[in-house]
Write an enzyme that holds these catalytic residues in place. Structure first.
Site, PDB file in Angstrom:
ATOM      1  N   TRP A 200      -3.677  13.972   7.825  1.00  0.00           N
ATOM      2  CA  TRP A 200      -3.090  14.637   8.992  1.00  0.00           C
ATOM      3  C   TRP A 200      -3.285  16.161   8.840  1.00  0.00           C
ATOM      4  O   TRP A 200      -3.051  16.716   7.765  1.00  0.00           O
ATOM      5  CB  TRP A 200      -1.602  14.300   9.111  1.00  0.00           C
ATOM      6  CG  TRP A 200      -0.948  15.060  10.221  1.00  0.00           C
ATOM      7  CD1 TRP A 200      -0.986  14.751  11.548  1.00  0.00           C
ATOM      8  CD2 TRP A 200      -0.206  16.277  10.100  1.00  0.00           C
ATOM      9  NE1 TRP A 200      -0.324  15.708  12.273  1.00  0.00           N
ATOM     10  CE2 TRP A 200       0.172  16.662  11.417  1.00  0.00           C
ATOM     11  CE3 TRP A 200       0.164  17.090   9.032  1.00  0.00           C
ATOM     12  CZ2 TRP A 200       0.919  17.813  11.673  1.00  0.00           C
ATOM     13  CZ3 TRP A 200       0.901  18.238   9.292  1.00  0.00           C
ATOM     14  CH2 TRP A 200       1.272  18.581  10.604  1.00  0.00           C
ATOM     15  N   ASP A 367       3.769  17.545  27.711  1.00  0.00           N
ATOM     16  CA  ASP A 367       3.650  16.709  26.514  1.00  0.00           C
ATOM     17  C   ASP A 367       4.908  15.860  26.328  1.00  0.00           C
ATOM     18  O   ASP A 367       5.665  15.590  27.283  1.00  0.00           O
ATOM     19  CB  ASP A 367       3.356  17.622  25.295  1.00  0.00           C
ATOM     20  CG  ASP A 367       2.524  16.944  24.226  1.00  0.00           C
ATOM     21  OD1 ASP A 367       3.101  16.168  23.443  1.00  0.00           O
ATOM     22  OD2 ASP A 367       1.295  17.169  24.180  1.00  0.00           O
ATOM     23  N   ASP A 368       5.186  15.477  25.125  1.00  0.00           N
ATOM     24  CA  ASP A 368       6.273  14.575  24.749  1.00  0.00           C
ATOM     25  C   ASP A 368       7.639  15.081  25.257  1.00  0.00           C
ATOM     26  O   ASP A 368       7.877  16.287  25.296  1.00  0.00           O
ATOM     27  CB  ASP A 368       6.283  14.519  23.212  1.00  0.00           C
ATOM     28  CG  ASP A 368       7.085  13.377  22.667  1.00  0.00           C
ATOM     29  OD1 ASP A 368       7.761  12.693  23.443  1.00  0.00           O
ATOM     30  OD2 ASP A 368       7.022  13.177  21.436  1.00  0.00           O
ATOM     31  N   ARG A 444       8.142   8.042  12.009  1.00  0.00           N
ATOM     32  CA  ARG A 444       8.638   8.979  13.029  1.00  0.00           C
ATOM     33  C   ARG A 444       9.719   8.298  13.894  1.00  0.00           C
ATOM     34  O   ARG A 444       9.734   8.436  15.109  1.00  0.00           O
ATOM     35  CB  ARG A 444       7.489   9.448  13.913  1.00  0.00           C
ATOM     36  CG  ARG A 444       7.706  10.829  14.508  1.00  0.00           C
ATOM     37  CD  ARG A 444       6.720  11.140  15.618  1.00  0.00           C
ATOM     38  NE  ARG A 444       6.872  12.516  16.046  1.00  0.00           N
ATOM     39  CZ  ARG A 444       6.494  12.977  17.218  1.00  0.00           C
ATOM     40  NH1 ARG A 444       5.942  12.181  18.109  1.00  0.00           N
ATOM     41  NH2 ARG A 444       6.664  14.228  17.531  1.00  0.00           N
ATOM     42  N   TRP A 478      -3.010  10.395  25.682  1.00  0.00           N
ATOM     43  CA  TRP A 478      -2.555   9.106  25.128  1.00  0.00           C
ATOM     44  C   TRP A 478      -2.414   9.282  23.630  1.00  0.00           C
ATOM     45  O   TRP A 478      -3.392   9.348  22.910  1.00  0.00           O
ATOM     46  CB  TRP A 478      -3.584   8.038  25.470  1.00  0.00           C
ATOM     47  CG  TRP A 478      -3.336   6.656  24.952  1.00  0.00           C
ATOM     48  CD1 TRP A 478      -2.836   6.280  23.745  1.00  0.00           C
ATOM     49  CD2 TRP A 478      -3.621   5.441  25.649  1.00  0.00           C
ATOM     50  NE1 TRP A 478      -2.793   4.918  23.634  1.00  0.00           N
ATOM     51  CE2 TRP A 478      -3.272   4.375  24.790  1.00  0.00           C
ATOM     52  CE3 TRP A 478      -4.153   5.144  26.905  1.00  0.00           C
ATOM     53  CZ2 TRP A 478      -3.440   3.035  25.162  1.00  0.00           C
ATOM     54  CZ3 TRP A 478      -4.319   3.812  27.262  1.00  0.00           C
ATOM     55  CH2 TRP A 478      -3.952   2.779  26.408  1.00  0.00           C
ATOM     56  N   ASP A 479      -1.177   9.340  23.186  1.00  0.00           N
ATOM     57  CA  ASP A 479      -0.884   9.635  21.789  1.00  0.00           C
ATOM     58  C   ASP A 479      -0.581   8.347  21.026  1.00  0.00           C
ATOM     59  O   ASP A 479      -0.350   7.290  21.614  1.00  0.00           O
ATOM     60  CB  ASP A 479       0.320  10.588  21.747  1.00  0.00           C
ATOM     61  CG  ASP A 479       0.354  11.468  20.510  1.00  0.00           C
ATOM     62  OD1 ASP A 479      -0.387  11.185  19.559  1.00  0.00           O
ATOM     63  OD2 ASP A 479       1.146  12.433  20.494  1.00  0.00           O
ATOM     64  N   MET A 480      -0.526   8.433  19.705  1.00  0.00           N
ATOM     65  CA  MET A 480      -0.254   7.276  18.841  1.00  0.00           C
ATOM     66  C   MET A 480       0.139   7.850  17.494  1.00  0.00           C
ATOM     67  O   MET A 480      -0.705   8.401  16.800  1.00  0.00           O
ATOM     68  CB  MET A 480      -1.544   6.458  18.765  1.00  0.00           C
ATOM     69  CG  MET A 480      -1.441   5.096  18.160  1.00  0.00           C
ATOM     70  SD  MET A 480      -1.477   5.216  16.381  1.00  0.00           S
ATOM     71  CE  MET A 480      -1.894   3.608  15.922  1.00  0.00           C
ATOM     72  N   ASN A 481       1.421   7.782  17.162  1.00  0.00           N
ATOM     73  CA  ASN A 481       1.929   8.602  16.066  1.00  0.00           C
ATOM     74  C   ASN A 481       2.413   7.869  14.818  1.00  0.00           C
ATOM     75  O   ASN A 481       3.183   8.423  14.049  1.00  0.00           O
ATOM     76  CB  ASN A 481       3.048   9.508  16.583  1.00  0.00           C
ATOM     77  CG  ASN A 481       2.495  10.651  17.417  1.00  0.00           C
ATOM     78  OD1 ASN A 481       1.679  11.426  16.941  1.00  0.00           O
ATOM     79  ND2 ASN A 481       2.899  10.736  18.667  1.00  0.00           N
ATOM     80  N   CYS A 527      -5.441  10.711  21.382  1.00  0.00           N
ATOM     81  CA  CYS A 527      -4.780  11.492  20.341  1.00  0.00           C
ATOM     82  C   CYS A 527      -4.052  10.509  19.440  1.00  0.00           C
ATOM     83  O   CYS A 527      -3.569   9.476  19.898  1.00  0.00           O
ATOM     84  CB  CYS A 527      -3.776  12.443  21.021  1.00  0.00           C
ATOM     85  SG  CYS A 527      -2.727  13.354  19.877  1.00  0.00           S
ATOM     86  N   ASP A 549      -3.847  18.049  14.854  1.00  0.00           N
ATOM     87  CA  ASP A 549      -2.632  18.797  15.166  1.00  0.00           C
ATOM     88  C   ASP A 549      -2.690  20.187  14.554  1.00  0.00           C
ATOM     89  O   ASP A 549      -1.808  21.008  14.810  1.00  0.00           O
ATOM     90  CB  ASP A 549      -1.406  18.061  14.607  1.00  0.00           C
ATOM     91  CG  ASP A 549      -0.900  17.030  15.595  1.00  0.00           C
ATOM     92  OD1 ASP A 549      -1.402  17.004  16.735  1.00  0.00           O
ATOM     93  OD2 ASP A 549      -0.008  16.243  15.226  1.00  0.00           O
TER      94      ASP A 549
END
Ligand code: DGJ
Length: 742
Positions: A200, A367-368, A444, A478-481, A527, A549
């Protein structure tokens, strides 16, 4: 480009202007590999390339032929367990417990163009004369398993796309326990292995190693391609550099668990395997069912690493990425994440957007934090309804206000996740991936939705489609954390649990496919906590991705330089952010932050209201500059000139297709005094064109700039005179070279 089959020698020859690929049907019916490399002329008989000799301690296939051992024969799709002790491309577990199979030649077809892969991302053609495809059918008579090995050779470029499709024509179900997309047996191992690895905020750093006896590999078991290893490998000769020499590239068009490995055997031959990670994969293949592997793309050059990269970049930009945005200059955006994190109201967003508009930004991205009960990362994922406390007019109202300012509006989602504190989870606690009687690990504070289940994907699609129908949304991030743990689906039986990682990715692809087909003009940016899933599979659905990031300009030099090994500039999400930088707390000049970000999709990750009037003016100029040159920056031919991994300086450039415009990015990490004279030998220019250097106003012919070089020395080569504004660390320049008369 052609695909030739020579019946008398049972030899296949695929070739175009750049490469040749040769295979033969071996005497036991398996496929043998003869040659992959620079184009050679076609002829009937290449059998001398199949080297065989009797060796001690060797198990042989025939009683009468001590030279025929699969261990010492280069093969196309080696099976497990019979005379070859290297790692196989395929393993099939049968009902009697055996894992042996004997895939022998049955037939082949040659077609124009390239068939699509059902449910999977892949390169494609738009006209039949762009490529030819050879499909060789192998069969194991005991199980009735058929394997169709598919090879597409493109008319342009030294590139070949491969995949394998299995069909069970037998009477019993079997388990595929290994089904690689590609095997390439090379006659020698005199290569340097080069991979893109990191973690990361440090993605795609270039690492190299020599090949030693045994297996060396990269891969992922995280459920996504990962920050740690990109699904891309280069094998280069010891003397190869950016400008010259042989190199082979292997890229996997897949976003889930993967493995790419090289096995050097005792006699110095090299086996490359690429495909779904066999450790975390099994697939039950029932009678009459099929299984499709992901695509692997193989490239060869004898013109150095820049040329290898350009082969991938051009193919992926034009024939992997799709849709409305594929060839269009990308909108300059302002994303609010580093400006506000979770702390915003509608009015605050409008304030940021209004200033962005004033500076020339075209797209505002929220964003989020806009949905459900989300005010931190503890809650809300899965509830894709606007939070009315923050956004009283909903997304519809906010999008309207943004558009009234004269900008497009974009929105963040993390479709594959849920928090336990969400209405979605409360209603469907069984919708997350988790193993019965085992603890559920969080990442998270969130859990991974079971995208192997169609009803889960349907429910998320319904929520996203509702929102896209109810508001004017032009862009989706499109995020994926988090990575997958305790991978198990309550919807599938015990003997199919080995399929879940792959079925999960198929679910992700199906959601992308539905959304991109239903909303074809929406620009998708992929993302995964930055570059945790920046791979060719994602590029098929989302023509750009947030590569890291880490938005610090100096860190980005390495990340962008490494990423460019395989991926086009138009795919790299690059933003200017504040200083001190939020990840490494470094102060870099505003112009350097932009000079790095220009070589990407370009945007801002900050509240422009917080800049001084002078800085705002600088931003306005940056945006005007980007608008003028983004076509060349994003779609030109890209060359790496100087590596930040080896130098205090880094440089790269891009050249327009007519060679009349070139932009050179030059970056000096640490300042110096009484330093060296420096120059960059440029690439890709027309030797006869006369270019004007935007910084000096001087004219130079292309041959001068390429062979004598562009002078980048400044007053730091010497002692800085008192009347010069001192340079600081992290200095940079972009040189624009334009032809004034051709
Ligand atoms: C990780 C992404 O990479 C960031 O850009 C941001 O979108 C955050 N997630 C939001 O949670």
């Amino acid at each position: 480009m052609n695909i030739q089959y020579h019946e008398t020698t049972k030899t296949f020859h695929l070739y175009n202007d750049s490469i040749s690929y040769l295979m033969t049907i071996l005497k036991n019916g398996h496929l043998g590999q003869l040659y992959f490399g620079k184009r050679i002329r076609d002829r009937e008989d290449f059998s001398y390339l199949l080297e065989q000799c009797p060796r001690p301690m060797t198990a042989c296939v025939y009683d009468t032929d001590r030279t025929f051992s699969l261990e010492h024969i280069r093969q196309e799709y080696p099976v497990f367990g019979t005379t070859d002790y290297r790692q196989p491309a395929v393993e099939i577990r049968q009902q009697n417990g055996s894992r042996l199979c004997d895939l022998t030649y049955r037939s082949h077809t040659v077609t124009s163009g390239k068939p699509r892969l059902a449910g999977l991302p892949a390169t494609y053609t738009e006209a039949d004369d762009e490529a030819k495809t050879l499909c060789i059918t192998l069969e194991d008579t005991v199980t009735g398993i058929q394997a169709d090995l598919s090879y597409t050779i493109f008319a342009k470029g030294g590139v070949l796309a491969r995949n394998v499709r299995f069909a069970n024509n037998g009477a019993h179900s079997v388990q595929l326990t290994r089904a690689m997309s590609l095997c390439l047996d090379l006659p020698d191992h005199e290569y340097i292995w080069q991979q893109l690895s990191g973690c990361w905020a440090r993605e795609c750093h270039i690492h190299t190693r020599t090949l030693e006896p045994g297996v060396q590999s990269i891969g992922s078991m995280r459920g996504h391609s990962s920050h740690e290893h990109n699904p891309f490998l280069v094998l280069k000769r010891k003397t190869t550099d950016e400008r010259q020499g042989e190199a082979i590239g292997v890229s996997l068009v897949y976003s889930g668990n993967f493995r790419i490995q090289a096995e050097t055997d005792a006699h110095g031959t090299l086996r490359i395997l690429a495909g779904i990670d066999p450790e975390t994969f099994t697939w039950k293949l029932d009678c009459k069912q099929t299984f499709q592997t992901p695509e692997a793309v193989l490239a060869y050059t004898d013109k150095g690493l820049n040329h290898l990269s350009q082969t991938f970049q051009k193919l992926y930009q034009r024939r992997l990425a799709r849709g409305f945005w594929r060839d269009r200059p990308r909108p300059i955006l302002n994303n609010n994440w580093e400006a506000t994190y979770f702390d915003f109201t509608e009015d605050r967003l409008i304030e940021i957007a209004a200033k962005a508009k004033e500076c020339g930004v075209e797209l505002f991205v929220l964003d989020d934090g806009w949905f459900g009960a989300r005010s931190s990362d503890n809650a809300g994922l899965g509830d894709w309804k606007p939070n009315k406390d923050r956004l009283p007019n909903g997304i519809t109202g906010l999008a309207r206000r943004i558009e009234a300012l004269g900008m497009k509006f974009g929105l963040w989602f993390e479709p594959e996740m849920t928090n336990k504190d969400s209405d979605l989870y409360r209603a469907h606690p069984d919708w997350i991936l988790s193993t019965p009687q085992r603890s559920q690990s969080q990442g998270r504070n969130q859990y991974v939705l079971d995208f192997s289940r169609a009803e889960v994907v349907d429910a998320i699609y319904a929520q996203m489609a509702d929102l896209l129908n109810s508001a004017s949304i032009s862009y989706i991030k499109w995020d994926m954390n988090r990575s997958i743990t305790e991978c198990y689906s309550s919807a599938w039986p015990a003997d199919q649990q080995g399929e879940i990682y792959h079925r999960y990715i198929l679910g992700v692809y199906s959601l992308y496919e539905r959304l991109t087909s239903k909303f074809p003009n929406v620009l998708f940016e992929s993302c995964a906590s930055g570059g945790g899933r920046f791979d060719p599979g994602m590029l098929y659905y989302a023509p750009q991705g947030w590569i890291s990031d880490n938005s610090d300009a100096v860190e980005r030099l390495k990340i962008q330089y490494g990423t460019s090994m395989c991926y086009p500039v138009s795919s790299m999400g690059t933003h200017v952010s504040v200083t001190p930088n939020h990840q490494v707390f470094r102060n870099t000049p505003l112009h350097t932050r932009a000079n790095v970000a220009y070589f990407g999709t370009f945007g801002y990750e900050l509240d422009l209201n917080k800049l001084t009037p002078q800085e705002s003016e600088e931003v306005r100029k940056q945006i005007t500059f980007m608008k003028q040159y983004r076509e060349v920056l994003q779609y030109g031919t890209f060359y790496r000139l100087k590596s930040p991994f080896d130098n205090n300086e880094a440089a790269w450039m891009t050249v327009s297709s007519d060679q009349k415009t070139a932009l050179v990015g030059w970056y000096r990490i640490l300042n110096c005094v009484n330093g060296c004279f420096t120059r960059l030998r440029l690439e890709g220019l027309c030797p006869d064109y006369r270019y004007r250097n935007s910084r000096t106003g001087l004219f130079h012919y292309g041959d001068e700039l390429m062979y004598a070089g562009l002078i980048t020395s400044d007053e730091t080569a010497g002692q800085l005179p008192p009347d010069i504004t001192p340079y600081t660390d992290f200095e940079s320049r972009v040189y624009v070279l334009e032809v004034m008369d051709a």
